[in-house]
Design a protein around this motif. Sequence first.
Motif, PDB file in Angstrom:
ATOM      1  N   GLU A 108       4.963  -7.667  -1.726  1.00 20.48           N
ATOM      2  CA  GLU A 108       4.229  -8.873  -1.313  1.00 20.48           C
ATOM      3  C   GLU A 108       2.753  -8.540  -1.026  1.00 20.48           C
ATOM      4  OE1 GLU A 108       5.963 -10.709   2.153  1.00 20.48           O
ATOM      5  OE2 GLU A 108       4.338 -12.178   2.288  1.00 20.48           O
ATOM      6  N   ALA A 109       2.518  -7.437  -0.316  1.00 21.65           N
ATOM      7  CA  ALA A 109       1.138  -7.065   0.044  1.00 21.65           C
ATOM      8  C   ALA A 109       0.335  -6.714  -1.206  1.00 21.65           C
ATOM      9  CB  ALA A 109       1.143  -5.888   1.017  1.00 21.65           C
ATOM     10  N   VAL A 110       0.935  -5.957  -2.124  1.00 18.83           N
ATOM     11  CA  VAL A 110       0.212  -5.558  -3.332  1.00 18.83           C
ATOM     12  C   VAL A 110      -0.048  -6.786  -4.217  1.00 18.83           C
ATOM     13  CG1 VAL A 110       0.290  -4.168  -5.440  1.00 18.83           C
ATOM     14  CG2 VAL A 110       1.035  -3.175  -3.265  1.00 18.83           C
ATOM     15  N   ALA A 111       0.959  -7.649  -4.352  1.00 12.93           N
ATOM     16  CA  ALA A 111       0.786  -8.855  -5.174  1.00 12.93           C
ATOM     17  C   ALA A 111      -0.335  -9.714  -4.594  1.00 12.93           C
ATOM     18  CB  ALA A 111       2.090  -9.647  -5.234  1.00 12.93           C
ATOM     19  N   PHE A 112      -0.383  -9.801  -3.269  1.00 13.22           N
ATOM     20  CA  PHE A 112      -1.443 -10.587  -2.633  1.00 13.22           C
ATOM     21  C   PHE A 112      -2.823  -9.972  -2.921  1.00 13.22           C
ATOM     22  CE2 PHE A 112      -4.407 -11.193   0.876  1.00 13.22           C
ATOM     23  CZ  PHE A 112      -4.557 -12.571   0.813  1.00 13.22           C
ATOM     24  N   ALA A 113      -2.927  -8.646  -2.781  1.00  5.37           N
ATOM     25  CA  ALA A 113      -4.212  -7.963  -3.013  1.00  5.37           C
ATOM     26  C   ALA A 113      -4.667  -8.176  -4.457  1.00  5.37           C
ATOM     27  CB  ALA A 113      -4.088  -6.474  -2.692  1.00  5.37           C
ATOM     28  N   LEU A 114      -3.725  -8.123  -5.401  1.00  3.20           N
ATOM     29  CA  LEU A 114      -4.083  -8.314  -6.818  1.00  3.20           C
ATOM     30  C   LEU A 114      -4.556  -9.749  -7.064  1.00  3.20           C
ATOM     31  CD1 LEU A 114      -1.122  -6.396  -8.532  1.00  3.20           C
ATOM     32  CD2 LEU A 114      -3.456  -5.559  -8.107  1.00  3.20           C
ATOM     33  N   ALA A 115      -3.864 -10.710  -6.423  1.00  4.77           N
ATOM     34  CA  ALA A 115      -4.253 -12.117  -6.593  1.00  4.77           C
ATOM     35  C   ALA A 115      -5.657 -12.346  -6.039  1.00  4.77           C
ATOM     36  CB  ALA A 115      -3.245 -13.031  -5.887  1.00  4.77           C
ATOM     37  N   MET A 116      -5.960 -11.736  -4.888  1.00  4.47           N
ATOM     38  CA  MET A 116      -7.288 -11.919  -4.293  1.00  4.47           C
ATOM     39  C   MET A 116      -8.366 -11.189  -5.098  1.00  4.47           C
ATOM     40  SD  MET A 116      -7.084 -14.098  -1.978  1.00  4.47           S
ATOM     41  CE  MET A 116      -8.664 -14.029  -1.148  1.00  4.47           C
ATOM     42  N   ALA A 117      -7.980 -10.079  -5.747  1.00  3.87           N
ATOM     43  CA  ALA A 117      -8.921  -9.368  -6.609  1.00  3.87           C
ATOM     44  C   ALA A 117      -9.333 -10.302  -7.749  1.00  3.87           C
ATOM     45  CB  ALA A 117      -8.280  -8.095  -7.152  1.00  3.87           C
ATOM     46  N   ASP A 118      -8.346 -10.971  -8.318  1.00  2.92           N
ATOM     47  CA  ASP A 118      -8.578 -11.900  -9.409  1.00  2.92           C
ATOM     48  C   ASP A 118      -9.459 -13.061  -8.954  1.00  2.92           C
ATOM     49  OD1 ASP A 118      -7.955 -11.973 -12.101  1.00  2.92           O
ATOM     50  OD2 ASP A 118      -6.573 -13.661 -11.798  1.00  2.92           O
ATOM     51  N   ASN A 119      -9.074 -13.583  -7.777  1.00  2.00           N
ATOM     52  CA  ASN A 119      -9.748 -14.721  -7.189  1.00  2.00           C
ATOM     53  C   ASN A 119     -11.210 -14.482  -6.856  1.00  2.00           C
ATOM     54  OD1 ASN A 119      -9.959 -16.818  -4.855  1.00  2.00           O
ATOM     55  ND2 ASN A 119      -8.032 -17.165  -5.965  1.00  2.00           N
ATOM     56  N   THR A 120     -11.557 -13.229  -6.541  1.00  2.00           N
ATOM     57  CA  THR A 120     -12.934 -12.925  -6.111  1.00  2.00           C
ATOM     58  C   THR A 120     -13.713 -12.235  -7.240  1.00  2.00           C
ATOM     59  OG1 THR A 120     -12.232 -10.788  -5.196  1.00  2.00           O
ATOM     60  CG2 THR A 120     -12.264 -12.669  -3.689  1.00  2.00           C
ATOM     61  N   GLY A 121     -13.217 -12.377  -8.466  1.00  2.00           N
ATOM     62  CA  GLY A 121     -13.913 -11.809  -9.617  1.00  2.00           C
ATOM     63  C   GLY A 121     -13.999 -10.297  -9.562  1.00  2.00           C
ATOM     64  N   GLY A 122     -12.990  -9.673  -8.921  1.00  2.00           N
ATOM     65  CA  GLY A 122     -12.945  -8.210  -8.869  1.00  2.00           C
ATOM     66  C   GLY A 122     -13.792  -7.599  -7.756  1.00  2.00           C
ATOM     67  N   LEU A 124     -12.963  -7.666  -4.662  1.00  2.00           N
ATOM     68  CA  LEU A 124     -11.909  -6.909  -3.993  1.00  2.00           C
ATOM     69  C   LEU A 124     -11.214  -6.110  -5.091  1.00  2.00           C
ATOM     70  CD1 LEU A 124     -10.473  -6.887  -1.083  1.00  2.00           C
ATOM     71  CD2 LEU A 124      -8.617  -7.978  -2.297  1.00  2.00           C
ATOM     72  N   GLU A 125     -11.153  -4.810  -4.918  1.00  2.00           N
ATOM     73  CA  GLU A 125     -10.574  -3.964  -5.959  1.00  2.00           C
ATOM     74  C   GLU A 125      -9.587  -2.991  -5.300  1.00  2.00           C
ATOM     75  OE1 GLU A 125      -8.989  -2.593  -8.377  1.00  2.00           O
ATOM     76  OE2 GLU A 125     -10.545  -3.278  -9.763  1.00  2.00           O
ATOM     77  N   PRO A 126      -8.288  -3.355  -5.295  1.00  2.00           N
ATOM     78  CA  PRO A 126      -7.293  -2.549  -4.565  1.00  2.00           C
ATOM     79  C   PRO A 126      -7.015  -1.185  -5.202  1.00  2.00           C
ATOM     80  CG  PRO A 126      -6.462  -4.757  -5.107  1.00  2.00           C
ATOM     81  CD  PRO A 126      -7.713  -4.570  -5.886  1.00  2.00           C
ATOM     82  N   THR A 127      -7.665  -0.868  -6.328  1.00  2.00           N
ATOM     83  CA  THR A 127      -7.418   0.455  -6.926  1.00  2.00           C
ATOM     84  C   THR A 127      -8.614   1.397  -6.752  1.00  2.00           C
ATOM     85  OG1 THR A 127      -8.275  -0.155  -9.112  1.00  2.00           O
ATOM     86  CG2 THR A 127      -5.933  -0.587  -8.715  1.00  2.00           C
ATOM     87  N   LEU A 128      -9.441   1.118  -5.748  1.00  2.00           N
ATOM     88  CA  LEU A 128     -10.661   1.925  -5.571  1.00  2.00           C
ATOM     89  C   LEU A 128     -10.440   3.278  -4.891  1.00  2.00           C
ATOM     90  CD1 LEU A 128     -13.708  -0.252  -4.434  1.00  2.00           C
ATOM     91  CD2 LEU A 128     -13.490   1.152  -6.472  1.00  2.00           C
ATOM     92  N   TYR A 129      -9.204   3.594  -4.546  1.00  2.00           N
ATOM     93  CA  TYR A 129      -8.952   4.781  -3.718  1.00  2.00           C
ATOM     94  C   TYR A 129      -9.644   6.059  -4.206  1.00  2.00           C
ATOM     95  CZ  TYR A 129      -6.404   7.407  -0.151  1.00  2.00           C
ATOM     96  OH  TYR A 129      -6.079   8.162   0.934  1.00  2.00           O
ATOM     97  N   PRO A 130      -9.597   6.395  -5.501  1.00  2.00           N
ATOM     98  CA  PRO A 130     -10.249   7.634  -5.942  1.00  2.00           C
ATOM     99  C   PRO A 130     -11.749   7.638  -5.626  1.00  2.00           C
ATOM    100  CG  PRO A 130      -8.803   6.793  -7.661  1.00  2.00           C
ATOM    101  CD  PRO A 130      -8.877   5.726  -6.608  1.00  2.00           C
ATOM    102  N   VAL A 131     -12.386   6.470  -5.701  1.00  2.00           N
ATOM    103  CA  VAL A 131     -13.819   6.375  -5.424  1.00  2.00           C
ATOM    104  C   VAL A 131     -14.078   6.499  -3.914  1.00  2.00           C
ATOM    105  CG1 VAL A 131     -15.879   4.936  -5.668  1.00  2.00           C
ATOM    106  CG2 VAL A 131     -14.134   4.918  -7.465  1.00  2.00           C
ATOM    107  N   VAL A 132     -13.251   5.781  -3.132  1.00  2.00           N
ATOM    108  CA  VAL A 132     -13.391   5.829  -1.664  1.00  2.00           C
ATOM    109  C   VAL A 132     -13.235   7.281  -1.187  1.00  2.00           C
ATOM    110  CG1 VAL A 132     -12.314   5.078   0.511  1.00  2.00           C
ATOM    111  CG2 VAL A 132     -12.586   3.445  -1.371  1.00  2.00           C
ATOM    112  N   ARG A 133     -12.294   7.995  -1.808  1.00  2.00           N
ATOM    113  CA  ARG A 133     -12.047   9.389  -1.432  1.00  2.00           C
ATOM    114  C   ARG A 133     -13.223  10.296  -1.819  1.00  2.00           C
ATOM    115  NH1 ARG A 133      -6.652  10.829  -3.182  1.00  2.00           N
ATOM    116  NH2 ARG A 133      -7.571  10.504  -5.208  1.00  2.00           N
ATOM    117  N   ALA A 134     -13.802  10.042  -2.999  1.00  2.00           N
ATOM    118  CA  ALA A 134     -14.908  10.890  -3.477  1.00  2.00           C
ATOM    119  C   ALA A 134     -16.098  10.857  -2.511  1.00  2.00           C
ATOM    120  CB  ALA A 134     -15.344  10.428  -4.867  1.00  2.00           C
ATOM    121  N   TRP A 135     -16.310   9.713  -1.842  1.00  2.00           N
ATOM    122  CA  TRP A 135     -17.402   9.606  -0.871  1.00  2.00           C
ATOM    123  C   TRP A 135     -17.013  10.227   0.479  1.00  2.00           C
ATOM    124  CZ3 TRP A 135     -22.310   7.868  -1.745  1.00  2.00           C
ATOM    125  CH2 TRP A 135     -22.545   7.192  -2.952  1.00  2.00           C
TER     126      TRP A 135
END
Length: 354
Positions: A108-122, A124-135
Amino acid sequence: MPAKLIGIWKHKSIWLCLLLIIVTVSAGMVYRNFFVLPYEQHEKTVYAMDTQITLTAYGTKGEEGLEAAEQEIYRLEKLLSATDEHSDIYAVNHSGGSAVPVADDTAEAVAFALAMADNTGGALEPTLYPVVRAWGFTTGQYRIPSDDELAGLLSLTDYKKVLVQKNAILLPDGMELDLGAVGKGFAGDKVISLLKEQGIRSALINLGGNVQALGTKPDGSNWRVGIKSPDSSDYLGIVNVADCAVVTSGAYERFFIGADGRKYGHIINPADGRPVNNGVLSVTIIAPQGRTADALSTAMFVRGKDEAIAYWQAHRDFEMILLTDEQRIYITEGIADSFERTGRYSGLKITVVH
Ligand code: AMP
Ligand code: MG
């Protein structure tokens, strides 16, 4: 019964005395049930989800309710944490590209995050973890990645490639989910539902700055929720609200100062993989649900003032308070009358958005 005793009961003043006792006891019970117990305050502090969480509930069922709420927070953290090696999200992130069975709440949480990513034109990007980690935002060992490194990592981010099928999640190899931008709001919604089920009608929960209100204060008045200032030292202002979530995103929550003297915040623009730097200092969203407020506060911070205002004008199902580095507050019309500036922000210019 001896005749003398029967005589006493015939005496008028005895009956009056009894009546007085009954009236006093009943009045005491009414007073306790209507004016004392509903105002009884219960509090609990929980350390979870990388933050301090304070839970306040009113009424006789408060203590039991908060006990259940604490367990619910731990349960959700165990599912949604990207760092806990036993969580659903960790399993998905280390699946090597095969489908992973997950709990209902995770799906439910992941489906919601994906829907909001779509809704906000990307934004919100729930797959940013590798980038967040690199910083270095996942460990506190901050660094500035090179352009090449960022370009390589960005090729591993795209919410459109995540598949949620009933109770399984399929994520391409190398990609990683991070629910940091919606998890606290999602957990807040679950806690509020649970408190309601427990018969609680008045509660305020604060998950590290994500504030969610159940009902009104016990006396029927609105909650006064403080909005943290961008340097976190005091409050930008106060909103008077009931039965809703008040969630703020800003670079002040987690940031570092680079060797170049610039400030790098933890909210990343998915378009270039760099900390957002668009003149917005903080975005507060007021919405019926915590998850929506959480997703939108992050996404509107990414999109910047003009696009955030345009998004609000197209949707109008939430309220927004936006502070810019020009020390101006933009506030949507539905919440303008319920907002008070405080302290050193009392003199800030306000633009009401219609
Ligand atoms: P929040 O405090 O709700 O605004 O969420 C910020 C957190 O979400 C960060 O600490 C990152 O873990 C993650 N994050 C950063 N940028 C983004 C983004 N553009 N979309 C989704 N999650 C993000
Ligand atoms: Mg958020």
